[in-house]
Motif scaffolding. Structure first.
Motif, PDB file in Angstrom:
ATOM      1  N   ALA A 111      14.216  10.512 -25.289  1.00 57.19           N
ATOM      2  CA  ALA A 111      15.218  10.124 -24.295  1.00 57.19           C
ATOM      3  C   ALA A 111      16.632  10.285 -24.842  1.00 57.19           C
ATOM      4  O   ALA A 111      17.544  10.697 -24.113  1.00 57.19           O
ATOM      5  N   VAL A 112      16.825   9.970 -26.110  1.00 54.03           N
ATOM      6  CA  VAL A 112      18.135  10.187 -26.736  1.00 54.03           C
ATOM      7  C   VAL A 112      18.515  11.663 -26.636  1.00 54.03           C
ATOM      8  O   VAL A 112      19.667  12.010 -26.328  1.00 54.03           O
ATOM      9  N   GLU A 113      17.543  12.529 -26.849  1.00 55.84           N
ATOM     10  CA  GLU A 113      17.793  13.975 -26.806  1.00 55.84           C
ATOM     11  C   GLU A 113      18.108  14.470 -25.391  1.00 55.84           C
ATOM     12  O   GLU A 113      18.679  15.562 -25.232  1.00 55.84           O
ATOM     13  N   LEU A 114      17.760  13.684 -24.364  1.00 58.99           N
ATOM     14  CA  LEU A 114      18.067  14.070 -22.980  1.00 58.99           C
ATOM     15  C   LEU A 114      19.513  13.765 -22.588  1.00 58.99           C
ATOM     16  O   LEU A 114      19.996  14.276 -21.573  1.00 58.99           O
ATOM     17  N   ARG A 115      20.190  12.945 -23.346  1.00 61.08           N
ATOM     18  CA  ARG A 115      21.537  12.510 -22.953  1.00 61.08           C
ATOM     19  C   ARG A 115      22.508  13.660 -22.702  1.00 61.08           C
ATOM     20  O   ARG A 115      23.256  13.614 -21.718  1.00 61.08           O
ATOM     21  N   PRO A 116      22.532  14.678 -23.531  1.00 67.22           N
ATOM     22  CA  PRO A 116      23.464  15.770 -23.242  1.00 67.22           C
ATOM     23  C   PRO A 116      23.189  16.471 -21.904  1.00 67.22           C
ATOM     24  O   PRO A 116      24.079  17.115 -21.342  1.00 67.22           O
ATOM     25  N   ASP A 117      21.976  16.334 -21.394  1.00 67.54           N
ATOM     26  CA  ASP A 117      21.599  16.946 -20.121  1.00 67.54           C
ATOM     27  C   ASP A 117      21.642  15.952 -18.958  1.00 67.54           C
ATOM     28  O   ASP A 117      21.050  16.192 -17.908  1.00 67.54           O
ATOM     29  N   GLY A 118      22.312  14.830 -19.141  1.00 72.00           N
ATOM     30  CA  GLY A 118      22.459  13.844 -18.075  1.00 72.00           C
ATOM     31  C   GLY A 118      21.647  12.580 -18.262  1.00 72.00           C
ATOM     32  O   GLY A 118      21.824  11.611 -17.533  1.00 72.00           O
ATOM     33  N   GLY A 119      20.706  12.571 -19.192  1.00 71.20           N
ATOM     34  CA  GLY A 119      19.947  11.369 -19.501  1.00 71.20           C
ATOM     35  C   GLY A 119      18.634  11.246 -18.750  1.00 71.20           C
ATOM     36  O   GLY A 119      18.327  12.026 -17.833  1.00 71.20           O
ATOM     37  N   LEU A 120      17.861  10.254 -19.157  1.00 72.91           N
ATOM     38  CA  LEU A 120      16.513  10.043 -18.635  1.00 72.91           C
ATOM     39  C   LEU A 120      16.494   9.787 -17.134  1.00 72.91           C
ATOM     40  O   LEU A 120      15.693  10.366 -16.396  1.00 72.91           O
ATOM     41  N   GLU A 121      17.362   8.920 -16.670  1.00 70.18           N
ATOM     42  CA  GLU A 121      17.360   8.577 -15.245  1.00 70.18           C
ATOM     43  C   GLU A 121      17.611   9.824 -14.392  1.00 70.18           C
ATOM     44  O   GLU A 121      16.875  10.098 -13.438  1.00 70.18           O
ATOM     45  N   ALA A 122      18.618  10.602 -14.736  1.00 70.14           N
ATOM     46  CA  ALA A 122      18.933  11.816 -13.979  1.00 70.14           C
ATOM     47  C   ALA A 122      17.816  12.840 -14.100  1.00 70.14           C
ATOM     48  O   ALA A 122      17.496  13.541 -13.129  1.00 70.14           O
ATOM     49  N   PHE A 123      17.198  12.909 -15.277  1.00 69.92           N
ATOM     50  CA  PHE A 123      16.113  13.868 -15.491  1.00 69.92           C
ATOM     51  C   PHE A 123      14.951  13.561 -14.551  1.00 69.92           C
ATOM     52  O   PHE A 123      14.444  14.448 -13.860  1.00 69.92           O
ATOM     53  N   VAL A 124      14.535  12.295 -14.514  1.00 63.33           N
ATOM     54  CA  VAL A 124      13.426  11.897 -13.635  1.00 63.33           C
ATOM     55  C   VAL A 124      13.812  12.116 -12.176  1.00 63.33           C
ATOM     56  O   VAL A 124      13.041  12.688 -11.388  1.00 63.33           O
ATOM     57  N   GLU A 125      15.002  11.678 -11.788  1.00 63.32           N
ATOM     58  CA  GLU A 125      15.466  11.832 -10.399  1.00 63.32           C
ATOM     59  C   GLU A 125      15.523  13.295  -9.982  1.00 63.32           C
ATOM     60  O   GLU A 125      15.367  13.616  -8.809  1.00 63.32           O
ATOM     61  N   GLY A 126      15.747  14.180 -10.947  1.00 63.25           N
ATOM     62  CA  GLY A 126      15.824  15.599 -10.643  1.00 63.25           C
ATOM     63  C   GLY A 126      14.518  16.179 -10.115  1.00 63.25           C
ATOM     64  O   GLY A 126      14.515  17.291  -9.579  1.00 63.25           O
ATOM     65  N   PHE A 127      13.432  15.444 -10.249  1.00 67.25           N
ATOM     66  CA  PHE A 127      12.129  15.905  -9.763  1.00 67.25           C
ATOM     67  C   PHE A 127      11.722  15.191  -8.469  1.00 67.25           C
ATOM     68  O   PHE A 127      10.574  15.305  -8.035  1.00 67.25           O
ATOM     69  N   ALA A 128      12.647  14.473  -7.866  1.00 72.72           N
ATOM     70  CA  ALA A 128      12.343  13.750  -6.624  1.00 72.72           C
ATOM     71  C   ALA A 128      11.927  14.724  -5.528  1.00 72.72           C
ATOM     72  O   ALA A 128      12.547  15.770  -5.349  1.00 72.72           O
ATOM     73  N   PRO A 129      10.869  14.387  -4.806  1.00 69.86           N
ATOM     74  CA  PRO A 129      10.451  15.254  -3.697  1.00 69.86           C
ATOM     75  C   PRO A 129      11.413  15.131  -2.518  1.00 69.86           C
ATOM     76  O   PRO A 129      12.196  14.181  -2.431  1.00 69.86           O
ATOM     77  N   THR A 130      11.332  16.078  -1.622  1.00 68.81           N
ATOM     78  CA  THR A 130      12.170  16.024  -0.418  1.00 68.81           C
ATOM     79  C   THR A 130      11.496  15.246   0.706  1.00 68.81           C
ATOM     80  O   THR A 130      12.145  14.900   1.686  1.00 68.81           O
ATOM     81  N   ARG A 131      10.204  14.954   0.532  1.00 68.84           N
ATOM     82  CA  ARG A 131       9.452  14.179   1.522  1.00 68.84           C
ATOM     83  C   ARG A 131       8.662  13.099   0.811  1.00 68.84           C
ATOM     84  O   ARG A 131       8.320  13.246  -0.362  1.00 68.84           O
ATOM     85  N   THR A 132       8.357  12.043   1.536  1.00 64.10           N
ATOM     86  CA  THR A 132       7.541  10.965   0.971  1.00 64.10           C
ATOM     87  C   THR A 132       6.290  10.784   1.828  1.00 64.10           C
ATOM     88  O   THR A 132       6.306  11.109   3.022  1.00 64.10           O
ATOM     89  N   PRO A 133       5.202  10.305   1.230  1.00 71.89           N
ATOM     90  CA  PRO A 133       3.981  10.071   2.024  1.00 71.89           C
ATOM     91  C   PRO A 133       4.200   8.983   3.087  1.00 71.89           C
ATOM     92  O   PRO A 133       5.131   8.180   2.981  1.00 71.89           O
ATOM     93  N   ARG A 134       3.342   8.966   4.058  1.00 65.77           N
ATOM     94  CA  ARG A 134       3.364   7.924   5.098  1.00 65.77           C
ATOM     95  C   ARG A 134       1.954   7.354   5.254  1.00 65.77           C
ATOM     96  O   ARG A 134       1.341   7.461   6.312  1.00 65.77           O
ATOM     97  N   PRO A 135       1.425   6.736   4.199  1.00 65.24           N
ATOM     98  CA  PRO A 135       0.036   6.256   4.261  1.00 65.24           C
ATOM     99  C   PRO A 135      -0.111   5.032   5.165  1.00 65.24           C
ATOM    100  O   PRO A 135       0.688   4.105   5.108  1.00 65.24           O
ATOM    101  N   ARG A 136      -1.138   5.077   5.995  1.00 68.45           N
ATOM    102  CA  ARG A 136      -1.468   3.912   6.824  1.00 68.45           C
ATOM    103  C   ARG A 136      -2.508   3.039   6.137  1.00 68.45           C
ATOM    104  O   ARG A 136      -2.590   1.850   6.387  1.00 68.45           O
TER     105      ARG A 136
END
Length: 196
Positions: A111-136
């Motif tokens: 995670a320390v090594e990710l900081r120059p690329d925006g950090g852990l939070e931004a890295f994970v968020e960068g993979f957010a889908p454009t849609r979310t499930p709608r489970p009943r």
């Protein structure tokens, strides 16, 4: 195939979050966005610790995890010595699995090594889908996604461990990146990120 369950308080919830500690976690924290490196690192670490175990086990040990792993401060965890990890492995307040304990330090260093690329939070968020499930129902709940698979591969490439696609999907759920509260649950879209 369980749908949302109405509790004694008249509130509909996902079946797993209908009582005790799990109810508190479901109603207050699960599915809500996290902010900051330590918060994301804690969720990543706890999801990794949970692999193969019940979430209730980890939730009941979370306070001790926070103590052993220095509040999930990434720099402090990255600086832990081998002796610190050996001490942690003797602590019954956490899951004493050597590979999982060692992965927390390894992941902090990564995670320390990710900081120059925006950090852990931004890295994970960068993979957010454009849609979310709608489970009943619980039968409709996914356990992975193309995005969780891509995040898993990317984190492994950056030196992380215990970040498989199912674990990363659970991280997405825990942090509101996807919303898998059942459509009948009162917490559906509580993060505000998705349409109810």
């Amino acid at each position: 195939m369980s749908a949302a369950v109405v509790g004694e308080d008249g509130v509909a919830r996902c079946p797993w979050g209908s009582a005790g500690v799990l109810r508190d976690y479901h109603d207050v924290e699960w599915g809500m966005p996290v902010r900051g490196e330590a918060e994301m690192f804690e969720r990543l670490s706890l999801e990794g610790a949970q692999a193969g175990l019940s979430w209730l086990t980890i939730l009941n040990k979370r306070d001790r995890y926070r103590e052993v792993f220095r509040g999930f401060d990434v720099d402090a965890v990255a600086a832990m010595t081998d002796a610190d990890l050996e001490t942690a492995l003797l602590d019954a307040g956490i899951v004493r699995n050597r590979a999982k304990v060692e992965s927390v330090r390894r992941n902090a260093r990564a995670a320390v090594e990710l900081r120059p690329d925006g950090g852990l939070e931004a890295f994970v968020e960068g993979f957010a889908p454009t849609r979310t499930p709608r489970p009943r129902t619980t039968a409709q709940l996914p356990t992975t996604s193309p995005e969780s698979l891509a995040l898993s591969k990317a984190l492994k490439k950056r030196g992380f461990s215990f970040v498989g696609p199912t674990t990363m999907y659970a991280l997405f759920e825990a942090t509101g990146i996807v919303d898998t509260h059942l459509t009948g649950c009162h917490r559906r879209n509580s993060s505000g990120r998705w349409d109810a």
